[in-house]
Design a protein around this motif. Structure first.
Motif, PDB file in Angstrom:
ATOM      1  N   VAL A   1      -8.274  -7.244  -6.956  1.00 47.86           N
ATOM      2  CA  VAL A   1      -9.324  -7.026  -5.750  1.00 47.86           C
ATOM      3  C   VAL A   1     -10.049  -6.320  -5.710  1.00 47.86           C
ATOM      4  O   VAL A   1      -9.479  -5.181  -5.752  1.00 47.86           O
ATOM      5  CB  VAL A   1      -8.394  -7.795  -4.484  1.00 47.86           C
ATOM      6  CG1 VAL A   1      -8.970  -7.189  -3.262  1.00 47.86           C
ATOM      7  CG2 VAL A   1      -7.651  -8.754  -4.683  1.00 47.86           C
TER       8      VAL A   1
ATOM      9  N   ARG B   1      -9.273  -2.068  -3.626  1.00 45.74           N
ATOM     10  CA  ARG B   1      -7.780  -2.456  -4.068  1.00 45.74           C
ATOM     11  C   ARG B   1      -7.295  -1.947  -3.826  1.00 45.74           C
ATOM     12  O   ARG B   1      -6.316  -0.708  -3.233  1.00 45.74           O
ATOM     13  CB  ARG B   1      -7.034  -3.440  -4.712  1.00 45.74           C
ATOM     14  CG  ARG B   1      -5.781  -3.965  -4.252  1.00 45.74           C
ATOM     15  CD  ARG B   1      -6.102  -4.339  -2.729  1.00 45.74           C
ATOM     16  NE  ARG B   1      -4.380  -4.738  -2.028  1.00 45.74           N
ATOM     17  CZ  ARG B   1      -3.711  -5.012  -0.455  1.00 45.74           C
ATOM     18  NH1 ARG B   1      -4.797  -5.329  -0.273  1.00 45.74           N
ATOM     19  NH2 ARG B   1      -2.324  -5.011  -0.463  1.00 45.74           N
ATOM     20  N   TRP B   2      -7.197  -0.684  -4.815  1.00 46.17           N
ATOM     21  CA  TRP B   2      -7.032   0.920  -5.611  1.00 46.17           C
ATOM     22  C   TRP B   2      -6.300   1.225  -3.427  1.00 46.17           C
ATOM     23  O   TRP B   2      -5.852   1.976  -3.453  1.00 46.17           O
ATOM     24  CB  TRP B   2      -7.271   0.914  -6.225  1.00 46.17           C
ATOM     25  CG  TRP B   2      -6.528   2.599  -6.983  1.00 46.17           C
ATOM     26  CD1 TRP B   2      -7.119   4.199  -6.655  1.00 46.17           C
ATOM     27  CD2 TRP B   2      -5.498   2.805  -7.837  1.00 46.17           C
ATOM     28  NE1 TRP B   2      -6.268   5.044  -7.395  1.00 46.17           N
ATOM     29  CE2 TRP B   2      -5.270   4.355  -8.355  1.00 46.17           C
ATOM     30  CE3 TRP B   2      -4.793   1.731  -8.579  1.00 46.17           C
ATOM     31  CZ2 TRP B   2      -4.716   4.874  -8.649  1.00 46.17           C
ATOM     32  CZ3 TRP B   2      -4.164   2.424  -9.024  1.00 46.17           C
ATOM     33  CH2 TRP B   2      -3.901   3.501  -9.048  1.00 46.17           C
TER      34      TRP B   2
ATOM     35  N   ASN C   1      -7.243   0.477  -1.158  1.00 47.79           N
ATOM     36  CA  ASN C   1      -6.535   0.504   0.289  1.00 47.79           C
ATOM     37  C   ASN C   1      -5.229  -0.194  -0.054  1.00 47.79           C
ATOM     38  O   ASN C   1      -4.620  -1.006   0.216  1.00 47.79           O
ATOM     39  CB  ASN C   1      -7.833  -1.560   0.547  1.00 47.79           C
ATOM     40  CG  ASN C   1      -9.235  -0.464   0.956  1.00 47.79           C
ATOM     41  OD1 ASN C   1      -8.512  -0.006   1.732  1.00 47.79           O
ATOM     42  ND2 ASN C   1      -9.806  -0.839   0.842  1.00 47.79           N
ATOM     43  N   SER C   2      -4.946   0.535  -0.908  1.00 48.35           N
ATOM     44  CA  SER C   2      -3.254   0.860  -0.707  1.00 48.35           C
ATOM     45  C   SER C   2      -2.691   1.975  -1.236  1.00 48.35           C
ATOM     46  O   SER C   2      -3.079   2.922  -0.710  1.00 48.35           O
ATOM     47  CB  SER C   2      -2.426  -0.008  -2.319  1.00 48.35           C
ATOM     48  OG  SER C   2      -3.109   0.240  -3.626  1.00 48.35           O
ATOM     49  N   ARG C   3      -1.099   1.860  -1.173  1.00 55.26           N
ATOM     50  CA  ARG C   3      -0.648   3.260  -1.407  1.00 55.26           C
ATOM     51  C   ARG C   3      -0.731   3.983  -2.635  1.00 55.26           C
ATOM     52  O   ARG C   3      -0.053   3.649  -3.281  1.00 55.26           O
ATOM     53  CB  ARG C   3       0.834   3.037  -1.215  1.00 55.26           C
ATOM     54  CG  ARG C   3       1.179   4.922  -0.477  1.00 55.26           C
ATOM     55  CD  ARG C   3       2.269   5.391  -1.864  1.00 55.26           C
ATOM     56  NE  ARG C   3       3.473   4.540  -2.470  1.00 55.26           N
ATOM     57  CZ  ARG C   3       3.985   5.172  -3.819  1.00 55.26           C
ATOM     58  NH1 ARG C   3       3.331   5.563  -4.333  1.00 55.26           N
ATOM     59  NH2 ARG C   3       5.285   3.723  -3.476  1.00 55.26           N
ATOM     60  N   ILE C   4      -1.789   5.180  -2.719  1.00 54.22           N
ATOM     61  CA  ILE C   4      -1.731   5.614  -3.764  1.00 54.22           C
ATOM     62  C   ILE C   4      -1.361   7.320  -3.637  1.00 54.22           C
ATOM     63  O   ILE C   4      -1.725   7.559  -2.481  1.00 54.22           O
ATOM     64  CB  ILE C   4      -3.211   5.643  -4.624  1.00 54.22           C
ATOM     65  CG1 ILE C   4      -3.843   5.741  -3.201  1.00 54.22           C
ATOM     66  CG2 ILE C   4      -2.855   4.406  -5.038  1.00 54.22           C
ATOM     67  CD1 ILE C   4      -5.276   5.707  -3.866  1.00 54.22           C
TER      68      ILE C   4
ATOM     69  N   PRO D   1      -8.226  -8.017   5.943  1.00 51.85           N
ATOM     70  CA  PRO D   1      -9.255  -7.134   6.167  1.00 51.85           C
ATOM     71  C   PRO D   1     -10.748  -7.691   5.526  1.00 51.85           C
ATOM     72  O   PRO D   1     -10.610  -8.183   4.739  1.00 51.85           O
ATOM     73  CB  PRO D   1      -8.882  -5.836   4.809  1.00 51.85           C
ATOM     74  CG  PRO D   1      -7.099  -6.140   4.932  1.00 51.85           C
ATOM     75  CD  PRO D   1      -6.851  -7.884   5.142  1.00 51.85           C
TER      76      PRO D   1
ATOM     77  N   LEU E   1     -11.479  -7.667   1.208  1.00 49.31           N
ATOM     78  CA  LEU E   1     -11.164  -8.765   0.834  1.00 49.31           C
ATOM     79  C   LEU E   1     -11.262 -10.596   1.411  1.00 49.31           C
ATOM     80  O   LEU E   1     -11.645 -10.841   0.677  1.00 49.31           O
ATOM     81  CB  LEU E   1      -9.461  -8.818   1.809  1.00 49.31           C
ATOM     82  CG  LEU E   1      -8.306 -10.117   0.353  1.00 49.31           C
ATOM     83  CD1 LEU E   1      -8.561 -10.190  -0.620  1.00 49.31           C
ATOM     84  CD2 LEU E   1      -7.313  -9.592   1.091  1.00 49.31           C
TER      85      LEU E   1
END
Lengths: 275, 275
Positions: B166, B169-170, B172-175, B246, B249
């Motif tokens: 996606v 996505r990176w 929009n995630s926990r990084i 979101p 997506l």
């Protein structure tokens, strides 16, 4: 109730990681293969440093007992853009290295091949990149391939494979194939040695430390985007003379689209075990 | 205009049948690979009579020059359900048989693997079973795989692959991934030796004898059923706390569905050469 047959777990066929996703049932594996429009066929080609991989069309069946259930012992019939390489290798009197010294044909004579069938059912979006996953159904079969020489068996396999692309298509096209068509068609029969499947369904699974982080859960959307194969409106050929798209084709197409969408949605919330 | 690079045609990589469908352009091949959500990776496993085939997620990229165009020389990064088998084989100091006697690492050190990426674009329905076909785009890459050990390169590949599932996505995630996640993640870098693609588009092609048969043409519907991958309505996780799906997506999902459907339809009538 019929016997639930399983393939033997050989060292090369056993699922070692995420074992709760493993499945050795003939029925499960054969269904994944039969519903896969493109199989990936791999074999070792002599004089090549790399294995060969070809996309091919195939279907499980039993020529000797055409009414056999999908969960019974079946052969895999392959048809497609068969390079002369795979055909020549499969045609060799003994292409299995282990049989090279044997003078009589054995049950595992033929070219050793591996066939993979994979369906993507969903994008599994979790809190962290590492916990992202796919929902999928993937199967692999190991066996020995030989060309079909009996015209009756070849005809059986051609009908089986044509109808796997569109049900009833065989009877709704110009049949039987003429002599030249029979000659030019290449069908491989794969005697299956063993196989396995791996299936994942359900939503994302995250680690406790992230699950306890309310700010994170309020910021990162988690869930599944279901994925399925869709068939669009048929596009007629320039030389098509049939007024409207026939019912056997349109009804099947619409049904497959509805079923495919529903199945992927079901898989999205059907828990099968943790990550 | 940038140089149009092509892969060399090695004996094992050259398309021999239906050569008008062959394509060796890096750009064409890399695009097929990058848009394929599941790659099929094959390698020869020692002590197994059959090659191994694994479905994996991967993406082409250049760690040294991340801005490189898709048509430039790139590496393939693979991530997925990497069995310990492929990782151990790739980790071996010299897993290429041809390098077994060499004492220094060479450019083709690593596990020889073949990677196939295939897209089904349509069912091509002709007058006879033999002239039936698929519209498709299929690519195959040959190369040597080694695990990525540099944490910076690993992080680059993880972001590249996550965003291929996606876009965005990176971020929009926990990084970033923590130390344990970095350790448990396995990324293979494949140095590409060569590759090829095969593409078919357009309507059916029948033999003259059948084309001249007006009764047949009036009875058998001919044309293409376009096929594409669809993404359904997202299904939220039980622990999802983000109110609505979101935009990054949802917009991407809808756009991909529209583009996928339109592309398969275009391919149905885009003639590329005879059967």
């Amino acid at each position: 109730m019929p016997l639930r047959l399983e393939y033997p777990t050989e060292p090369y066929s056993t699922v070692k990681r995420l074992k709760d996703r493993a499945n050795y049932s003939l029925k499960t594996i054969h269904k994944i293969v039969n519903s896969c429009p493109m199989l990936h066929v791999s074999f070792q080609s002599p004089n090549s440093p790399f294995p060969a991989v070809l996309p091919m069309i195939g279907q499980m069946g039993s020529f000797k007992r055409p009414s056999a259930d999908v969960g019974e012992v079946l052969d895999l019939y392959l048809h497609g853009y068969v390079s002369s390489r795979i055909m020549n290798l499969a045609r060799a009197p003994s292409s299995s290295p282990s049989e090279a010294t044997s003078s009589t044909p054995s049950p595992d004579a033929g070219l050793p091949i591996t066939v993979a069938a994979s369906h993507l059912d969903g994008l599994v979006l979790a809190l962290t990149p590492n916990t992202h996953s796919y929902n999928y159904r993937s199967a692999v079969l190991f066996g020995h391939a030989q060309p079909v020489t009996d015209p009756a068996e070849k005809l059986y396999a051609m009908e089986l494979i044509t109808n796997s692309v569109v049900p009833q298509r065989w009877d709704n096209s110009r049949i039987p194939p003429n002599a030249a068509e029979m000659q030019s068609t290449t069908i491989l029969r794969v005697k299956i040695t063993t196989g396995s499947a791996k299936i994942r369904s359900g939503g994302p699974h995250d680690e406790k430390v992230d699950m306890d982080d309310e700010e994170l859960k309020g910021r990162v959307w988690t869930g599944v985007v279901p994925v399925h194969t869709s068939m669009g409106e048929p596009v007629e050929a320039e030389y098509n003379k049939v007024g409207k798209v026939p019912e056997y084709l349109e009804e099947w197409r619409k049904e497959m689209n509805i079923e495919g969408e529903a199945f992927a949605k079901t898989q999205a919330s059907k828990e099968m075990g943790a990550e």
